[in-house]
Motif scaffolding. Structure first.
Motif, PDB file in Angstrom:
ATOM      1  N   ALA A 174     122.918  19.595 -20.119  1.00  0.00           N
ATOM      2  CA  ALA A 174     123.563  20.548 -21.028  1.00  0.00           C
ATOM      3  C   ALA A 174     123.139  21.983 -20.769  1.00  0.00           C
ATOM      4  O   ALA A 174     123.768  22.913 -21.282  1.00  0.00           O
ATOM      5  CB  ALA A 174     123.245  20.175 -22.475  1.00  0.00           C
ATOM      6  N   GLN A 175     122.096  22.176 -19.985  1.00  0.00           N
ATOM      7  CA  GLN A 175     121.612  23.533 -19.750  1.00  0.00           C
ATOM      8  C   GLN A 175     122.593  24.328 -18.900  1.00  0.00           C
ATOM      9  O   GLN A 175     123.223  23.804 -17.980  1.00  0.00           O
ATOM     10  CB  GLN A 175     120.244  23.516 -19.061  1.00  0.00           C
ATOM     11  N   SER A 176     122.694  25.603 -19.196  1.00  0.00           N
ATOM     12  CA  SER A 176     123.548  26.506 -18.433  1.00  0.00           C
ATOM     13  C   SER A 176     123.117  26.542 -16.972  1.00  0.00           C
ATOM     14  O   SER A 176     121.933  26.712 -16.666  1.00  0.00           O
ATOM     15  CB  SER A 176     123.457  27.912 -19.030  1.00  0.00           C
ATOM     16  N   ALA A 177     124.086  26.376 -16.075  1.00  0.00           N
ATOM     17  CA  ALA A 177     123.776  26.433 -14.645  1.00  0.00           C
ATOM     18  C   ALA A 177     123.247  27.814 -14.260  1.00  0.00           C
ATOM     19  O   ALA A 177     122.306  27.942 -13.472  1.00  0.00           O
ATOM     20  CB  ALA A 177     125.016  26.090 -13.823  1.00  0.00           C
ATOM     21  N   GLN A 178     123.842  28.859 -14.831  1.00  0.00           N
ATOM     22  CA  GLN A 178     123.384  30.196 -14.470  1.00  0.00           C
ATOM     23  C   GLN A 178     121.999  30.476 -15.038  1.00  0.00           C
ATOM     24  O   GLN A 178     121.196  31.196 -14.435  1.00  0.00           O
ATOM     25  CB  GLN A 178     124.383  31.260 -14.921  1.00  0.00           C
ATOM     26  N   GLY A 179     121.682  29.864 -16.198  1.00  0.00           N
ATOM     27  CA  GLY A 179     120.342  30.012 -16.756  1.00  0.00           C
ATOM     28  C   GLY A 179     119.293  29.311 -15.918  1.00  0.00           C
ATOM     29  O   GLY A 179     118.211  29.857 -15.652  1.00  0.00           O
ATOM     30  N   TYR A 180     119.617  28.097 -15.469  1.00  0.00           N
ATOM     31  CA  TYR A 180     118.684  27.359 -14.615  1.00  0.00           C
ATOM     32  C   TYR A 180     118.493  28.094 -13.294  1.00  0.00           C
ATOM     33  O   TYR A 180     117.366  28.260 -12.805  1.00  0.00           O
ATOM     34  CB  TYR A 180     119.201  25.940 -14.366  1.00  0.00           C
ATOM     35  N   ALA A 181     119.579  28.547 -12.713  1.00  0.00           N
ATOM     36  CA  ALA A 181     119.492  29.248 -11.437  1.00  0.00           C
ATOM     37  C   ALA A 181     118.707  30.548 -11.568  1.00  0.00           C
ATOM     38  O   ALA A 181     117.914  30.912 -10.690  1.00  0.00           O
ATOM     39  CB  ALA A 181     120.890  29.528 -10.899  1.00  0.00           C
ATOM     40  N   GLY A 182     118.926  31.257 -12.683  1.00  0.00           N
ATOM     41  CA  GLY A 182     118.191  32.494 -12.900  1.00  0.00           C
ATOM     42  C   GLY A 182     116.697  32.255 -13.001  1.00  0.00           C
ATOM     43  O   GLY A 182     115.895  32.981 -12.386  1.00  0.00           O
ATOM     44  N   ALA A 183     116.306  31.217 -13.767  1.00  0.00           N
ATOM     45  CA  ALA A 183     114.882  30.882 -13.897  1.00  0.00           C
ATOM     46  C   ALA A 183     114.332  30.365 -12.573  1.00  0.00           C
ATOM     47  O   ALA A 183     113.173  30.640 -12.219  1.00  0.00           O
ATOM     48  CB  ALA A 183     114.697  29.852 -14.997  1.00  0.00           C
ATOM     49  N   GLY A 184     115.155  29.622 -11.848  1.00  0.00           N
ATOM     50  CA  GLY A 184     114.715  29.132 -10.538  1.00  0.00           C
ATOM     51  C   GLY A 184     114.385  30.262  -9.585  1.00  0.00           C
ATOM     52  O   GLY A 184     113.469  30.160  -8.758  1.00  0.00           O
ATOM     53  N   ALA A 185     115.126  31.379  -9.698  1.00  0.00           N
ATOM     54  CA  ALA A 185     114.845  32.532  -8.843  1.00  0.00           C
ATOM     55  C   ALA A 185     113.462  33.103  -9.131  1.00  0.00           C
ATOM     56  O   ALA A 185     112.772  33.587  -8.215  1.00  0.00           O
ATOM     57  CB  ALA A 185     115.912  33.603  -9.047  1.00  0.00           C
ATOM     58  N   ALA A 186     113.037  33.049 -10.402  1.00  0.00           N
ATOM     59  CA  ALA A 186     111.705  33.535 -10.755  1.00  0.00           C
ATOM     60  C   ALA A 186     110.630  32.685 -10.089  1.00  0.00           C
ATOM     61  O   ALA A 186     109.590  33.206  -9.647  1.00  0.00           O
ATOM     62  CB  ALA A 186     111.531  33.537 -12.267  1.00  0.00           C
ATOM     63  N   ILE A 187     110.875  31.384  -9.990  1.00  0.00           N
ATOM     64  CA  ILE A 187     109.924  30.500  -9.301  1.00  0.00           C
ATOM     65  C   ILE A 187     109.961  30.764  -7.801  1.00  0.00           C
ATOM     66  O   ILE A 187     108.917  30.874  -7.141  1.00  0.00           O
ATOM     67  CB  ILE A 187     110.258  29.028  -9.609  1.00  0.00           C
ATOM     68  N   ARG A 188     111.160  30.873  -7.259  1.00  0.00           N
ATOM     69  CA  ARG A 188     111.319  31.113  -5.817  1.00  0.00           C
ATOM     70  C   ARG A 188     110.603  32.388  -5.367  1.00  0.00           C
ATOM     71  O   ARG A 188     109.954  32.407  -4.304  1.00  0.00           O
ATOM     72  CB  ARG A 188     112.808  31.222  -5.501  1.00  0.00           C
ATOM     73  N   ASP A 189     110.701  33.436  -6.163  1.00  0.00           N
ATOM     74  CA  ASP A 189     110.167  34.743  -5.764  1.00  0.00           C
ATOM     75  C   ASP A 189     108.789  35.031  -6.346  1.00  0.00           C
ATOM     76  O   ASP A 189     108.301  36.159  -6.232  1.00  0.00           O
ATOM     77  CB  ASP A 189     111.143  35.845  -6.203  1.00  0.00           C
ATOM     78  N   MET A 190     108.168  34.042  -6.963  1.00  0.00           N
ATOM     79  CA  MET A 190     106.864  34.242  -7.593  1.00  0.00           C
ATOM     80  C   MET A 190     105.847  34.797  -6.590  1.00  0.00           C
ATOM     81  O   MET A 190     105.750  34.325  -5.461  1.00  0.00           O
ATOM     82  CB  MET A 190     106.377  32.900  -8.149  1.00  0.00           C
ATOM     83  N   ASP A 191     105.085  35.785  -7.048  1.00  0.00           N
ATOM     84  CA  ASP A 191     104.086  36.397  -6.175  1.00  0.00           C
ATOM     85  C   ASP A 191     102.834  36.696  -6.990  1.00  0.00           C
ATOM     86  O   ASP A 191     102.537  37.846  -7.312  1.00  0.00           O
ATOM     87  CB  ASP A 191     104.644  37.680  -5.548  1.00  0.00           C
ATOM     88  N   VAL A 192     102.101  35.627  -7.360  1.00  0.00           N
ATOM     89  CA  VAL A 192     100.899  35.835  -8.180  1.00  0.00           C
ATOM     90  C   VAL A 192      99.615  35.344  -7.516  1.00  0.00           C
ATOM     91  O   VAL A 192      98.532  35.705  -7.957  1.00  0.00           O
ATOM     92  CB  VAL A 192     101.042  35.146  -9.566  1.00  0.00           C
ATOM     93  N   ILE A 193      99.721  34.553  -6.460  1.00  0.00           N
ATOM     94  CA  ILE A 193      98.530  33.915  -5.907  1.00  0.00           C
ATOM     95  C   ILE A 193      97.462  34.944  -5.518  1.00  0.00           C
ATOM     96  O   ILE A 193      96.278  34.750  -5.779  1.00  0.00           O
ATOM     97  CB  ILE A 193      98.885  33.004  -4.702  1.00  0.00           C
TER      98      ILE A 193
END
Length: 396
Positions: A174-193
């Motif tokens: 039921a989750q919005s595809a654009q919402g999931y994709a948007g949050a997925g981009a935050a994981i993909r581009d994460m730069d905290v290590i």
């Protein structure tokens, strides 16, 4: 419904619990919403005032199109804290929620008193996430639901709790595809290590024994190595401990955020010890189902049973487990407590606690001293269970 405005989106939040208790902010993983924490809430509300947030793109929060970044998601949390009148709090986040917690601790240290990083990482594979985002944008969240569920829950838990697994899948679909994709981009581009050594304050890293997404090896161990003074708890869980191991997670969070030899800690220690006995005797699947069915109304009763029956009684040295099991069968049959009788027959036979011959002798003795009708019903109930167990055994 309370919403906070943040960077062009409305973020849904829920504040619960006594005002005199310390505040704990709870953040969900990608593909879930604040209901991720439902099974843990009775235990958490005994010690904390909780602020749950639907991360941007999930639940009742807005899911604007475009790619999100961690600093944006962290800003959403501070906006919610402002709306709720909370200046500073501990943060507990699962997976993506843990990544947001790290960004909060780095970008807004004045708002964070401690962080619990639950089944999360600072080094995810960007290629995997790029492909997953493309798949969701093309086919919706339904296209990844089955694979996600396999990462979310261990096979044994999913098989033993089909309603929980089905609900988790429905929410993801039921989750919005654009919402999931948007949050997925935050994981993909994460730069905290590389910034992790800059985190100050108490940090707890929680890993899951059966977590295939962010296990200790390659993920949790990197957090522990990079964050000064971080402590570690390893749970018997897969990727979503609030669902699969809520009692153990609550105990870990309470021990981390509320250390000290108070009555609550003593009760929690007895509960955890009783839970181990309960799992040993009845098996993980039954216990996990029982814990998942707790509500604010019956949670204290369930905790009392676990502390008293399963710790104080089942851990006494005077009798071995086999003798205790057989006594329970005789007593429950004599009193006509058939639900409890069936539970212990199944657990004992399935887990090697006693043999069918042991069971037969106990029921013969029961028929003499408690009456033939009780013995007759007990034999019928036991025979039905034996047939079920035999039918469940794999054939060669």
């Amino acid at each position: 419904m309370p919403f906070a405005a943040s960077s062009g989106a409305r973020i849904y939040w829920k504040l619960e619990g006594a005002e005199d208790r310390p505040v704990l902010v709870l953040l969900n993983s990608i593909g879930t919403d604040m209901s991720l924490w439902d099974a843990a809430m009775p235990g958490l509300l005994a010690s904390f005032r909780t602020l749950r947030i639907d991360t941007r793109g999930s639940g009742a929060s807005d899911a604007p199109d475009g790619e999100y970044i961690l600093s944006m998601l962290a800003g959403d949390v501070t906006a919610v804290m402002d709306a709720a009148g909370i200046e500073r709090a501990a943060i507990a986040g699962v997976s993506l929620g843990g990544m947001i917690a790290m960004e909060l601790a780095l970008g807004h240290p004045e708002r964070v008193s401690a962080i619990a990083l639950i089944c999360t990482s600072a080094t995810m594979d960007g290629t995997v996430w790029r492909d997953r985002i493309a798949q969701v944008r093309a086919g919706g969240t339904a296209s990844i639901a089955d694979a996600a569920l396999q990462r979310f829950l261990s096979p044994a838990f999913a098989a033993g709790n089909p309603a929980v697994a089905a609900s988790l899948k429905r929410n993801l679909v039921a989750q919005s595809a654009q919402g999931y994709a948007g949050a997925g981009a935050a994981i993909r581009d994460m730069d905290v290590i590389g910034r992790l050594p800059g985190i100050a304050g108490p940090v707890l890293v929680v890993t899951g024994e059966r977590d295939v997404s962010t296990p200790l090896a390659g993920h949790g161990e990197k957090l522990l190595a990079a964050i000064p003074g971080a402590s570690h708890v390893h749970l018997d869980s897969s990727h979503l401990p609030p669902i699969e191991a809520p009692a153990a997670l609550v105990g870990a969070l309470r021990g981390f955020l509320s250390p000290g030899p108070d009555a609550g800690d003593a009760a929690e220690t007895l509960f955890e010890a009783g839970l181990k006995n309960r799992r040993r005797v009845l098996g993980d699947a039954w216990v996990d189902r029982s814990l998942a069915n707790r509500t604010p109304f019956n949670a204290e009763f369930q905790a009392m049973i676990t502390r008293i029956a399963w710790q104080e009684i089942w851990s006494r040295p005077g009798l071995d487990d086999r003798t205790r099991r057989l006594l329970v069968l005789a007593i429950t049959a004599s009193l006509g407590r058939w639900e409890e009788f069936r539970l212990h027959v199944r657990a004992g036979l399935s887990r090697g606690g006693f043999t069918q011959d042991d069971l037969k002798e106990v029921l013969m003795q029961t028929a003499i001293y408690a009456g033939v009708p009780a013995g007759n019903t007990a034999f019928a109930e036991a025979a039905e269970l034996i047939a079920e167990i035999d039918g469940e055994k794999p054939t060669s």
